[in-house]
Design a protein around this motif. Structure first.
Motif, PDB file in Angstrom:
ATOM      1  N   ARG A 101       0.872  -1.186   0.000  1.00  0.00           N
ATOM      2  CA  ARG A 101       0.000   0.000   0.000  1.00  0.00           C
ATOM      3  C   ARG A 101       0.900   1.224   0.000  1.00  0.00           C
ATOM      4  NH1 ARG A 101      -5.221   0.328   2.545  1.00  0.00           N
ATOM      5  NH2 ARG A 101      -4.892   2.560   2.232  1.00  0.00           N
ATOM      6  N   PHE A 102       0.513   2.272  -0.748  1.00  0.00           N
ATOM      7  CA  PHE A 102       1.396   3.432  -0.867  1.00  0.00           C
ATOM      8  C   PHE A 102       0.736   4.771  -0.548  1.00  0.00           C
ATOM      9  CE2 PHE A 102      -0.413   4.680  -4.926  1.00  0.00           C
ATOM     10  CZ  PHE A 102      -0.799   3.477  -5.524  1.00  0.00           C
TER      11      PHE A 102
ATOM     12  N   GLY B  84       3.850   6.322   2.397  1.00  0.00           N
ATOM     13  CA  GLY B  84       2.832   7.222   1.846  1.00  0.00           C
ATOM     14  C   GLY B  84       1.472   7.047   2.504  1.00  0.00           C
ATOM     15  N   VAL B  85       1.360   5.982   3.306  1.00  0.00           N
ATOM     16  CA  VAL B  85       0.107   5.678   4.020  1.00  0.00           C
ATOM     17  C   VAL B  85       0.072   6.478   5.313  1.00  0.00           C
ATOM     18  CG1 VAL B  85      -1.007   3.776   5.318  1.00  0.00           C
ATOM     19  CG2 VAL B  85      -0.070   3.353   3.030  1.00  0.00           C
ATOM     20  N   VAL B  86      -1.120   6.763   5.831  1.00  0.00           N
ATOM     21  CA  VAL B  86      -1.244   7.266   7.214  1.00  0.00           C
ATOM     22  C   VAL B  86      -1.912   6.154   8.024  1.00  0.00           C
ATOM     23  CG1 VAL B  86      -1.181   9.772   6.876  1.00  0.00           C
ATOM     24  CG2 VAL B  86      -3.321   8.560   6.451  1.00  0.00           C
ATOM     25  N   LEU B  87      -1.293   5.844   9.150  1.00  0.00           N
ATOM     26  CA  LEU B  87      -1.661   4.617   9.862  1.00  0.00           C
ATOM     27  C   LEU B  87      -2.222   4.881  11.258  1.00  0.00           C
ATOM     28  CD1 LEU B  87      -1.467   1.465   9.760  1.00  0.00           C
ATOM     29  CD2 LEU B  87       0.716   1.710  10.934  1.00  0.00           C
ATOM     30  N   ASP B  88      -3.436   4.377  11.500  1.00  0.00           N
ATOM     31  CA  ASP B  88      -4.011   4.425  12.848  1.00  0.00           C
ATOM     32  C   ASP B  88      -3.576   3.136  13.550  1.00  0.00           C
ATOM     33  OD1 ASP B  88      -5.709   3.894  15.047  1.00  0.00           O
ATOM     34  OD2 ASP B  88      -7.255   5.202  14.234  1.00  0.00           O
TER      35      ASP B  88
ATOM     36  N   THR C  92       6.339   5.880   8.406  1.00  0.00           N
ATOM     37  CA  THR C  92       4.891   6.053   8.205  1.00  0.00           C
ATOM     38  C   THR C  92       4.306   6.945   9.303  1.00  0.00           C
ATOM     39  OG1 THR C  92       4.780   3.829   7.290  1.00  0.00           O
ATOM     40  CG2 THR C  92       2.691   4.799   7.996  1.00  0.00           C
ATOM     41  N   PRO C  93       3.546   7.989   8.912  1.00  0.00           N
ATOM     42  CA  PRO C  93       2.908   8.862   9.915  1.00  0.00           C
ATOM     43  C   PRO C  93       1.761   8.135  10.633  1.00  0.00           C
ATOM     44  CG  PRO C  93       3.017   9.923   7.757  1.00  0.00           C
ATOM     45  CD  PRO C  93       3.362   8.483   7.547  1.00  0.00           C
TER      46      PRO C  93
ATOM     47  N   GLN D   3       2.405   8.066  -7.187  1.00  0.00           N
ATOM     48  CA  GLN D   3       2.576   7.996  -5.731  1.00  0.00           C
ATOM     49  C   GLN D   3       3.128   6.632  -5.290  1.00  0.00           C
ATOM     50  OE1 GLN D   3       2.563  10.123  -3.392  1.00  0.00           O
ATOM     51  NE2 GLN D   3       2.353   8.883  -1.550  1.00  0.00           N
ATOM     52  N   ALA D   4       2.982   5.621  -6.123  1.00  0.00           N
ATOM     53  CA  ALA D   4       3.503   4.292  -5.751  1.00  0.00           C
ATOM     54  C   ALA D   4       5.001   4.381  -5.483  1.00  0.00           C
ATOM     55  CB  ALA D   4       3.216   3.277  -6.855  1.00  0.00           C
ATOM     56  N   ALA D   5       5.694   5.244  -6.224  1.00  0.00           N
ATOM     57  CA  ALA D   5       7.146   5.378  -6.054  1.00  0.00           C
ATOM     58  C   ALA D   5       7.479   6.136  -4.771  1.00  0.00           C
ATOM     59  CB  ALA D   5       7.744   6.082  -7.271  1.00  0.00           C
ATOM     60  N   THR D   6       6.905   7.341  -4.608  1.00  0.00           N
ATOM     61  CA  THR D   6       7.247   8.140  -3.417  1.00  0.00           C
ATOM     62  C   THR D   6       6.629   7.565  -2.148  1.00  0.00           C
ATOM     63  OG1 THR D   6       5.466   9.613  -4.068  1.00  0.00           O
ATOM     64  CG2 THR D   6       7.675  10.380  -4.498  1.00  0.00           C
ATOM     65  N   GLY D   7       5.549   6.832  -2.296  1.00  0.00           N
ATOM     66  CA  GLY D   7       4.869   6.281  -1.120  1.00  0.00           C
ATOM     67  C   GLY D   7       5.460   4.986  -0.612  1.00  0.00           C
TER      68      GLY D   7
END
Ligand code: IMP
Length: 430
Positions: A32-33, A71-75, A104-105, A247-251
């Motif tokens: 996942r990105f 690139g994901v934001v994770l809870d 990952t934020p 975004q797949a690359a930067t994420g």
């Protein structure tokens, strides 16, 4: 070996889950990105239904590495719950099968509160978000005050990061009439969840590059859709990440040259949840019929999706911005039984014909769709597994869509069952 990116080509909910599952069987790594647990991917495998939000779809298939990229934001609390749920369904999740990027934020409870407070504030501010704190977390990421996975490993750093975030958030909350954040309670819950997340933490950029060099096949799994992209979507009625293929690359931390095939998932008609422009939206019996036959209710929020005719202009646009090599066309069977089908081939703006959606909001609002009518078909296309199973008018519809969006059909999905798929081009073929 080929690496494939899958992205939604409309406003999300194009039926990515089934296609990603179909491809993930052939991939070694699924990553996942972007996005977070605002996504809702439903997978049906051997009669068992798996509902995933934050986890990559590959996780339910044994022997794959699933990756959550930077690139994901994770809870973190949601992730732990989601892992527990699928474990309960017999799926094994270990640090060998799941990795979370160290950079990952993290989505914290105050992100969700802020998201919901803003949505409830007044009609002007309303985006129709999922209320899961996605936007506020991405804001903190670019504001350089987010807490990242790696920060959980060191208590002094964690305190520093929390304090930095609270300076900003407490000021904001005062303005919104929300109570101050309880620093100690927040730190305590972060310390408690930390080991549950840290066991999956890894330098994902490094692992992916090593996997790629070793000849592994990587599937990059997009969430939402290209029209919800923060830059190229119907701003401000978008999500807060780049949802397009770049975004797949930067994420994840791989170079753009490592992407060999971009597959766009395209629904044979159009749907959208939340607010924002939707030129081909139907407010009549045809729209109701698409919604009922297509079971168009949001998997995350349960909201009824808005429905309309296929908009070839918008999909041509997203095929361009994501550099699609092919599309997977889904839910063709929902169109069975219509006498006539309409496809949007351009817009009329104050008497002028446009071949793209203008960026300015006032112009978007004044655009009316120019339709081309195509004959429908009365036969069922549900479950078709070859072109020979399709009525001639259904084939005509598919061919016209390809022409209008300037991108070929690689896959055609004719029911939620994974085998009800017509394969034209294998995205993983070398
Ligand atoms: P957010 O991503 O929760 O900030 O919501 C922003 C917009 O994106 C809203 O219109 C949501 O309905 C939409 N959205 C977010 N995630 C999805 C998804 O997975 N499918 C479809 N729409 C989504």
């Amino acid at each position: 070996m080929a690496n494939v990116v899958v992205v939604g080509a409309q406003w999300g909910d194009e039926g990515k889950g089934k296609i990603v599952d179909w491809l993930s069987e052939r991939a070694d790594v699924v990553a996942r990105f972007q996005g977070g647990h605002n996504a809702g991917h439903t997978l049906v495998i051997d009669g068992t239904i798996y509902k995933l939000n934050a986890l990559p779809s590959g996780v339910v298939r044994g022997g794959k590495l699933s990756v959550i990229g930077n690139g994901v934001v994770l809870d973190p609390w949601h992730l732990v719950k989601e892992i527990e749920t699928i474990r309960g369904q017999g799926v094994e999740v270990t640090p060998e099968t799941l990795m979370v990027a160290e950079n990952t934020p993290l989505i914290l409870p105050f992100h969700g509160e802020l998201d919901r407070a803003r949505e409830g504030q007044n009609a002007m501010a309303k985006i129709g978000t999922t209320g899961r704190g996605i936007g506020p977390c991405y804001e903190d990421k670019v504001g350089r005050r987010v807490i990242r996975v790696a920060d959980l490993a060191d208590d002094a750093t964690l305190e520093l990061r929390v304090d930095r975030a609270l300076v900003h958030h407490n000021a904001l909350r005062a303005g919104l009439g929300l109570p101050e954040i309880d620093r100690d309670a927040l730190l305590a819950s972060l310390r408690e969840i930390a080991p549950e997340i840290l066991k999956y933490a890894a330098p994902v950029w490094k692992v992916l590059n090593e996997k790629r060099r070793a000849g592994n096949r990587i599937l990059f799994e997009g969430a939402q859709g290209a029209l919800l992209d923060i830059d190229f979507g119907t701003y401000p009625f978008v999500t807060s990440s780049n949802t397009i293929a770049g975004q797949a690359a930067t994420g994840t931390g791989i170079g753009p040259g490592s992407i060999d095939f971009v597959l766009g998932i395209v629904k044979a008609y159009t749907t959208r949840v939340g607010e924002g422009p939707f030129p081909t939206e139907l407010d009549d019996a045809d729209g109701e019929r698409l919604g009922t036959r297509g079971r168009e209710f949001g998997t995350v929020t349960g909201r009824k999706r808005r429905c309309g005719w296929f908009d070839a202009v918008l999909v041509r646009q997203t095929c361009a911005t994501s550099g699609m090599n092919g599309i997977a066309l889904t839910k063709l069977d929902v169109l069975d039984g219509f006498e006539t089908l309409k496809v949007c081939v351009g817009y009329d703006l104050d008497g002028e014909r446009l071949d793209h959606l203008p960026t300015a909001a006032d112009q978007q609002a004044r655009c009316t769709p120019v339709y081309e009518e195509l004959p429908g078909w009365q036969e069922s296309t549900e479950g078709a597994r070859s072109w020979a199973d399709l009525p001639a008018n259904a084939i005509k519809y598919v061919r016209r869509v390809e022409e209008l969006i300037d991108c070929p059909v690689a896959l055609l999905s004719t029911s939620p069952e994974r085998d009800d798929t017509i394969l034209v081009t294998d995205p993983f073929a070398d």
